[in-house]
Design a protein around this motif. Structure first.
Motif, short mmCIF file in Angstrom:
data_model
loop_
_atom_site.label_atom_id
_atom_site.label_comp_id
_atom_site.label_asym_id
_atom_site.label_seq_id
_atom_site.Cartn_x
_atom_site.Cartn_y
_atom_site.Cartn_z
N VAL A 69 -10.81 -41.71 28.30
CA VAL A 69 -10.21 -42.37 27.15
C VAL A 69 -11.24 -42.66 26.07
CG1 VAL A 69 -9.34 -44.66 26.45
CG2 VAL A 69 -8.19 -43.38 28.26
N THR A 70 -10.86 -42.44 24.82
CA THR A 70 -11.64 -42.85 23.66
C THR A 70 -10.86 -43.95 22.95
OG1 THR A 70 -12.59 -40.64 23.43
CG2 THR A 70 -12.72 -42.09 21.51
N LEU A 71 -11.52 -45.06 22.68
CA LEU A 71 -10.83 -46.22 22.11
C LEU A 71 -10.71 -46.18 20.59
CD1 LEU A 71 -12.48 -48.82 24.46
CD2 LEU A 71 -10.07 -48.15 24.45
N LEU A 72 -11.58 -45.43 19.92
CA LEU A 72 -11.48 -45.27 18.48
C LEU A 72 -11.94 -43.87 18.09
CD1 LEU A 72 -10.95 -46.98 15.74
CD2 LEU A 72 -13.42 -46.70 15.50
N HIS A 73 -11.04 -43.10 17.51
CA HIS A 73 -11.39 -41.76 17.04
C HIS A 73 -11.00 -41.67 15.56
CE1 HIS A 73 -11.85 -37.28 18.22
NE2 HIS A 73 -12.11 -37.45 16.93
N PHE A 74 -11.80 -42.37 14.74
CA PHE A 74 -11.73 -42.35 13.27
C PHE A 74 -10.58 -43.16 12.65
CE2 PHE A 74 -13.89 -37.90 13.28
CZ PHE A 74 -15.06 -38.46 13.74
N THR A 75 -9.42 -43.28 13.29
CA THR A 75 -8.31 -43.99 12.65
C THR A 75 -8.30 -45.46 13.04
OG1 THR A 75 -6.78 -43.46 14.46
CG2 THR A 75 -6.88 -41.91 12.61
N SER A 76 -7.77 -46.27 12.14
CA SER A 76 -7.72 -47.72 12.34
C SER A 76 -6.38 -48.24 11.83
CB SER A 76 -8.85 -48.40 11.54
OG SER A 76 -10.10 -47.84 11.86
N PRO A 77 -5.96 -49.42 12.30
CA PRO A 77 -4.71 -49.99 11.80
C PRO A 77 -4.77 -50.27 10.30
CG PRO A 77 -5.47 -51.16 13.76
CD PRO A 77 -6.59 -50.26 13.33
N ARG A 78 -3.65 -50.12 9.64
CA ARG A 78 -3.57 -50.37 8.20
C ARG A 78 -4.03 -51.79 7.86
NH1 ARG A 78 -0.22 -52.87 5.14
NH2 ARG A 78 1.33 -53.14 6.78
N TRP A 79 -3.60 -52.76 8.68
CA TRP A 79 -3.95 -54.15 8.40
C TRP A 79 -5.46 -54.36 8.43
CZ3 TRP A 79 -6.72 -56.65 12.06
CH2 TRP A 79 -6.61 -56.22 13.39
N LEU A 80 -6.16 -53.64 9.32
CA LEU A 80 -7.61 -53.78 9.42
C LEU A 80 -8.28 -53.26 8.15
CD1 LEU A 80 -9.97 -54.40 11.66
CD2 LEU A 80 -10.23 -51.93 11.50
N ILE A 81 -7.82 -52.10 7.68
CA ILE A 81 -8.40 -51.51 6.47
C ILE A 81 -8.13 -52.40 5.26
CG2 ILE A 81 -8.43 -49.47 4.98
CD1 ILE A 81 -9.62 -49.11 7.87
N ALA A 82 -6.94 -52.99 5.21
CA ALA A 82 -6.60 -53.89 4.10
C ALA A 82 -7.47 -55.14 4.09
CB ALA A 82 -5.12 -54.27 4.17
N LYS A 83 -8.08 -55.47 5.24
CA LYS A 83 -8.94 -56.66 5.33
C LYS A 83 -10.43 -56.31 5.15
CE LYS A 83 -7.78 -59.80 8.52
NZ LYS A 83 -7.12 -60.96 7.92
N GLY A 84 -10.71 -55.12 4.65
CA GLY A 84 -12.09 -54.73 4.39
C GLY A 84 -12.59 -53.61 5.27
N GLY A 85 -11.81 -53.25 6.29
CA GLY A 85 -12.14 -52.09 7.12
C GLY A 85 -13.53 -52.12 7.74
N TRP A 86 -14.18 -50.96 7.71
CA TRP A 86 -15.46 -50.78 8.41
C TRP A 86 -16.67 -51.21 7.60
CZ3 TRP A 86 -15.76 -50.37 13.45
CH2 TRP A 86 -14.56 -50.09 14.12
N GLU A 87 -16.43 -52.11 6.63
CA GLU A 87 -17.53 -52.78 5.94
C GLU A 87 -17.39 -54.29 6.10
OE1 GLU A 87 -20.27 -51.71 4.32
OE2 GLU A 87 -19.86 -49.57 4.55
N ALA A 88 -16.34 -54.74 6.78
CA ALA A 88 -16.10 -56.18 6.93
C ALA A 88 -16.65 -56.68 8.27
CB ALA A 88 -14.60 -56.47 6.85
N GLU A 89 -17.40 -57.75 8.21
CA GLU A 89 -17.98 -58.35 9.42
C GLU A 89 -16.92 -58.68 10.46
OE1 GLU A 89 -21.14 -59.99 11.76
OE2 GLU A 89 -21.26 -58.84 9.90
N SER A 90 -15.73 -59.07 9.99
CA SER A 90 -14.65 -59.45 10.91
C SER A 90 -14.18 -58.29 11.79
CB SER A 90 -13.47 -60.01 10.12
OG SER A 90 -13.02 -59.06 9.15
#
Length: 202
Positions: A69-90
């Motif tokens: 299993v791979t837990l993350l393969h490039f895609t993320s939930p829309r809500w996460l991206i709307a909250k700053g995505g892969w530049e947000a500390e959260s």
């Protein structure tokens, strides 16, 4: 103009696909668990989707195939991206929460788990993206100076005029979906801080 739709529909046809790969002599199958399916809204987990992946894992084992299993393969939930995505500390704590949930639910059934597929891909894609963007901008400037279209002026098969137009359309669509014309998805051009964030999430 050409939506992908259900593509090969592996989500619904995984049993057939796993049988075929086993018959082809493969003894392991690496697949991704889609975070957006598991946590479609922030803090809300979908038990039915967990059961879907439990069935995929069981199907692998029934055919003598090791599930990886791979837990993350490039895609993320829309809500996460709307909250700053892969530049947000959260994002680090959100990823930890998602991973913890999946492992609590499915971890006992797995021997091999990858946290993030090609965590360095953001660096590579950012370099490629920057190079092509510069080429497209230069082609447009050269063509404009000559009073022509940039289409087909740089490299066979590369329509830079269309690429520039599509970048504008993509920015407008992103603004509508994420509230940001340049959302920080996993394969965006990262800042040095963003690269450290990915490592910390891993």
């Amino acid at each position: 103009a050409e939506p992908s739709g259900i593509a090969c529909d592996h989500y619904n046809r995984y049993e057939e696909d796993i049988r075929l790969l086993a018959e082809a002599g493969l003894n392991a199958y690496r697949f991704s668990i889609e975070w957006a399916r598991i946590e479609p809204e922030e803090g809300q987990f979908d038990a039915a989707e967990v059961e879907h992946y439990r069935k995929v894992i069981a199907c692998c084992k029934a055919h003598g195939v090791e599930p990886v299993v791979t837990l993350l393969h490039f895609t993320s939930p829309r809500w996460l991206i709307a909250k700053g995505g892969w530049e947000a500390e959260s994002t680090i704590s959100y990823f930890k929460r998602y991973v913890s949930y999946v492992m609590e639910q499915l971890g006992d059934e797995l021997h091999y788990v990858c946290t993030i597929n090609e965590a360095n891909m953001g660096l590579q894609l950012a370099a490629i993206s920057k190079r092509f963007r510069l080429m497209a901008e230069q082609a447009a400037k050269t063509a404009a100076a000559a009073g022509k279209s940039a289409e087909g002026t740089v490299q066979v098969g590369m329509n830079f005029q269309k690429m520039m137009e599509n970048m504008k359309y993509a920015a407008a669509e992103n603004a509508g979906v994420f509230g940001d014309p340049q959302p920080k998805i996993f394969v965006s051009e990262r800042t040095p801080e963003g690269d450290l964030l990915v490592m910390r999430a891993h």
